[in-house]
Design an enzyme around this catalytic site. Structure first.
Site, PDB file in Angstrom:
ATOM      1  N   THR A  17      -9.671   0.111  -9.728  1.00 49.14           N
ATOM      2  CA  THR A  17      -8.835  -0.986  -9.251  1.00 49.14           C
ATOM      3  C   THR A  17      -8.893  -2.196 -10.192  1.00 49.14           C
ATOM      4  O   THR A  17      -9.607  -2.215 -11.173  1.00 49.14           O
ATOM      5  CB  THR A  17      -9.236  -1.354  -7.792  1.00 49.14           C
ATOM      6  OG1 THR A  17      -9.241  -0.161  -7.012  1.00 49.14           O
ATOM      7  CG2 THR A  17      -8.290  -2.351  -7.167  1.00 49.14           C
TER       8      THR A  17
ATOM      9  N   ASP B 153      -8.018   8.303   0.141  1.00 52.97           N
ATOM     10  CA  ASP B 153      -8.662   7.240   0.918  1.00 52.97           C
ATOM     11  C   ASP B 153      -8.601   7.520   2.420  1.00 52.97           C
ATOM     12  O   ASP B 153      -9.236   6.816   3.212  1.00 52.97           O
ATOM     13  CB  ASP B 153      -8.011   5.879   0.635  1.00 52.97           C
ATOM     14  CG  ASP B 153      -8.576   5.223  -0.609  1.00 52.97           C
ATOM     15  OD1 ASP B 153      -9.544   5.757  -1.178  1.00 52.97           O
ATOM     16  OD2 ASP B 153      -8.060   4.161  -1.016  1.00 52.97           O
TER      17      ASP B 153
ATOM     18  N   ARG C 173       0.829  -1.198   0.000  1.00 54.95           N
ATOM     19  CA  ARG C 173       0.000   0.000   0.000  1.00 54.95           C
ATOM     20  C   ARG C 173       0.869   1.255   0.000  1.00 54.95           C
ATOM     21  O   ARG C 173       1.967   1.275   0.566  1.00 54.95           O
ATOM     22  CB  ARG C 173      -0.877  -0.021   1.256  1.00 54.95           C
ATOM     23  CG  ARG C 173      -1.889   1.114   1.393  1.00 54.95           C
ATOM     24  CD  ARG C 173      -3.000   0.990   0.410  1.00 54.95           C
ATOM     25  NE  ARG C 173      -4.169   1.804   0.794  1.00 54.95           N
ATOM     26  CZ  ARG C 173      -5.084   2.217  -0.058  1.00 54.95           C
ATOM     27  NH1 ARG C 173      -4.980   1.904  -1.344  1.00 54.95           N
ATOM     28  NH2 ARG C 173      -6.133   2.922   0.351  1.00 54.95           N
TER      29      ARG C 173
ATOM     30  N   THR D 199      -4.140  -1.306  -7.486  1.00 57.35           N
ATOM     31  CA  THR D 199      -4.926  -0.100  -7.740  1.00 57.35           C
ATOM     32  C   THR D 199      -4.068   1.148  -7.868  1.00 57.35           C
ATOM     33  O   THR D 199      -2.924   1.191  -7.403  1.00 57.35           O
ATOM     34  CB  THR D 199      -5.927   0.106  -6.577  1.00 57.35           C
ATOM     35  OG1 THR D 199      -6.833   1.164  -6.893  1.00 57.35           O
ATOM     36  CG2 THR D 199      -5.207   0.416  -5.271  1.00 57.35           C
TER      37      THR D 199
ATOM     38  N   GLY E  68     -13.589  -2.306  -7.267  1.00 55.35           N
ATOM     39  CA  GLY E  68     -14.906  -1.758  -7.034  1.00 55.35           C
ATOM     40  C   GLY E  68     -15.040  -0.817  -5.862  1.00 55.35           C
ATOM     41  O   GLY E  68     -16.133  -0.669  -5.314  1.00 55.35           O
ATOM     42  N   GLY E  69     -13.959  -0.161  -5.412  1.00 50.80           N
ATOM     43  CA  GLY E  69     -14.073   0.752  -4.282  1.00 50.80           C
ATOM     44  C   GLY E  69     -14.561   0.033  -3.045  1.00 50.80           C
ATOM     45  O   GLY E  69     -14.241  -1.134  -2.821  1.00 50.80           O
TER      46      GLY E  69
ATOM     47  N   SER F 145      -8.075   0.875   3.133  1.00 48.24           N
ATOM     48  CA  SER F 145      -8.533   0.380   1.840  1.00 48.24           C
ATOM     49  C   SER F 145      -9.658  -0.617   2.051  1.00 48.24           C
ATOM     50  O   SER F 145      -9.823  -1.170   3.147  1.00 48.24           O
ATOM     51  CB  SER F 145      -7.368  -0.302   1.109  1.00 48.24           C
ATOM     52  OG  SER F 145      -7.821  -1.001  -0.032  1.00 48.24           O
ATOM     53  N   SER F 146     -10.431  -0.867   0.992  1.00 49.51           N
ATOM     54  CA  SER F 146     -11.436  -1.929   1.006  1.00 49.51           C
ATOM     55  C   SER F 146     -11.004  -3.136   0.179  1.00 49.51           C
ATOM     56  O   SER F 146     -11.776  -4.089   0.033  1.00 49.51           O
ATOM     57  CB  SER F 146     -12.770  -1.404   0.456  1.00 49.51           C
ATOM     58  OG  SER F 146     -13.311  -0.440   1.308  1.00 49.51           O
TER      59      SER F 146
END
Length: 592
Positions: A414, A454, A126, A432, A499-500, A478-479
């Site tokens: 993403t 984010d 990340r 992403t 997909g967020g 993050s998701s």
């Protein structure tokens, strides 16, 4: 254009739930069923996908978001490469042919199951906030949050990219083939050109006004001021040069060398300059994190822990559903979706309060996934209609739990890669640059991320700190939910999606479809998406709209741009691998 303006106004005035739903309504990437018919090798895979049938194989399989990337991974696997080798090849091509979604200027989370040791490893690639970032990063002079796209577009939103170093680290640990050979396809396509896909063309056309704000970006995506069209042969010599450097030297120049300098110059020279510096890049490291696993129907569902909320939220949804006979209800019963929707709402309430980078704030992961806690929370689902309201719970923890709710928004962009190799290793990686086309700032032939958006724009709410606030060196929540499901200690499902914040619901739906409802991977990913995070039910079909409304939900029908890539692994014998690729995008599953 009007939809974008309306959505922008909503983001300025709405609460977290309404703002997130407004973001979802202007998804930056097109859903499409077109894809790979031009590639002879993959025609059978495309035919199977179009027919709603899974692809089967005996030895290895790769599922990714573009046929050219799948072909690169397939070549590596056919030459005896591992899933780690194949991921490098796939990601290098995706950064060229699907630049709006991921690339060298972004970051990723990765799960690796090692067949030789039986161990599951998760790696955090990340992005990080610059050391000069403060909690006021996205506040205006009056202390109010910036408009979302005011924060996104430009250098202000750019975090230190993690993808190049993650690719190198994964190959160092688990690769077998020569590192330079993994970039052949990507360099060739960048030098000689590739045909712009329908989805990329539609994404460029929709985002043309934003892409035009930065000269290098405009020159590439809008030659002569016109968006690149479907079928246009696009070349990217700067990306070929960056890949050549990566192939011959490794990731070091991206963090302390010529490419690092280009990144810093692009960020600081953008319309809205950022604070990224050479020292930020030099300090970056990939981190190994403990996997987050939850028991579900005799399986162990494992994902990524903080700073991702994906593994915890998916685990919570499944844990909340465990007391209910989802198999008996089936996929067509509105009560199945009431349970799934309200379990998701409860998980999102906890996510909004507690999930953040655990290097900076204490996160009660164990408490959030404790079976007793989930059993207590699931008691609220023993009813016949929708929960009128939801609130965060109070999981056991050895720290204070005084946090304010977060209002960070994640746009549905993403990409996801699932791979199983001939040695039995399995890899799940969600990758992403955050929003479609990221910050819209380009350096060295690739787009730079906007991951810093984010973070929560507000550091406090009513005097109470937000766990996911901006801090120097911190990784934004993050998701992303790369997932490997184990049974008796061996992988049986490899899954994930873009997909967020809807990623969590897409992945949970797919696992329920396969484990509870017995669907194959292609059936599971093709199943209609129905997502509830904040109370309103978002659906992409009208089959259950009256039923959901009768249960007390507000329902909105929208395009839901998942990009699920799933591989199921059988117990042995012929055709033990079965794969599915989301019909809403251009990806494929392919194996041998």
């Amino acid at each position: 254009m009007l939809k974008s303006v309306i959505a922008g106004l909503l983001l300025l005035t709405a609460g977290a739930a309404v703002a997130q739903e407004a973001a979802d309504s202007v998804a930056p990437e097109s859903a499409t069923r077109t894809g790979a018919t031009q590639i002879g090798l993959l025609r059978a895979a495309q035919t199977a996908k179009d027919a709603g049938q899974p692809v089967t194989a005996e030895n290895w399989m790769v599922a990714a978001a573009h046929p050219l990337a799948v072909a690169a991974g397939a070549r590596v696997l056919s030459e005896g490469g591992t899933a780690a080798d194949a991921m490098v090849a796939v990601q290098a091509v995706l950064g060229l042919v699907e630049p709006q979604s991921s690339g060298l200027g972004g970051g990723a989370f990765l799960l690796w199951y090692d067949a030789a040791t039986g161990l599951l490893t998760t790696l955090d690639g990340r992005e990080t906030a610059p050391l000069a970032a403060t909690p006021r990063l996205f506040l205006d002079s009056d202390g109010e949050p910036l408009g979302f796209f005011d924060a996104v577009i430009g250098g202000l939103s750019v975090g230190v990219p993690g993808t190049p170093k993650l690719m190198e680290e994964v190959h160092r640990r688990w690769g077998r083939l020569s590192w330079p050979d993994l970039f052949d396809e990507a360099i060739d396509h960048a030098k000689n050109g590739f045909a712009v896909s329908p989805r990329m063309a539609a994404s460029v056309a929709r985002d043309a006004a934003q892409l035009a704000q930065h000269p290098a970006t405009a020159d590439y995506f809008l030659p002569d001021g016109v968006p690149v069209a479907e079928g246009h042969i696009l070349k990217n010599p700067a990306y070929a040069d960056s890949l050549t450097t990566l192939a011959t030297i490794g990731a070091a120049p991206f963090y302390s060398g010529a490419i690092a300098n280009q990144i810093v110059d692009a960020v600081r020279g953008a319309n809205r300059p950022g604070a990224l510096s050479a020292i930020d890049l030099a300090l970056y490291s990939v981190k190994e994190r403990p996997p987050v696993c939850v028991a579900y129907r005799g399986h162990e569902v494992c994902g990524m822990g903080p700073p991702s909320s994906g593994g915890v939220a998916v685990g919570q949804i499944l844990g909340l559903l465990a007391p209910f006979d989802m198999a008996a209800l089936g996929p067509d019963d509105p009560q199945s979706w009431r349970l799934i929707g309200d379990a998701s709402r409860l998980a999102f309430a906890d996510r909004g309060r507690y999930l953040a980078d655990s290097d900076f704030v204490p996160v009660p992961v164990k408490g959030l996934l404790d079976p007793d806690y989930l059993t207590t929370r699931s008691g609220m689902l023993h009813r016949d209609d929708a929960l009128p309201t939801v609130a965060p719970g109070a999981p056991e923890f050895d720290h204070a739990l005084i946090w304010a709710d977060d209002d960070a928004i994640e746009y549905p962009a993403t990409s996801h890669i699932s791979i199983v190799d001939s040695y039995g290793n399995a890899l799940s990686m969600t990758t992403t640059i955050e929003n479609g086309f990221g910050s819209r700032v380009m350096a060295a032939g690739f787009l730079l991320n906007n991951e810093l958006t984010d973070f929560s724009f507000r550091s406090h709410r009513d005097g109470v700190p937000v766990a996911n606030r901006v801090e120097p060196g911190k990784r934004p929540r993050s998701s992303m939910a790369p997932t490997i499901v184990l049974k008796h200690g061996r992988p049986v499902i490899v899954a994930g999606s873009p997909g967020g914040s809807s990623i969590i619901g897409y992945v949970a739906k797919t696992l329920i479809a396969m484990i509870d409802w017995g669907l194959d991977p292609q059936q599971a990913v093709s199943l209609p998406n129905r997502i509830n995070r904040f109370g309103t039910y978002s659906v992409e079909d009208d089959a259950l709209v009256p039923d959901l409304e009768a249960l007390g939900y507000k329902v909105r029908q929208v395009d839901m741009n998942s990009g699920l890539h799933v591989i199921a692994i059988g117990s042995g014998g012929p055709r033990k691998l079965s794969g599915g690729a989301d019909p809403r995008r251009e990806g494929l599953a392919f194996g041998n």
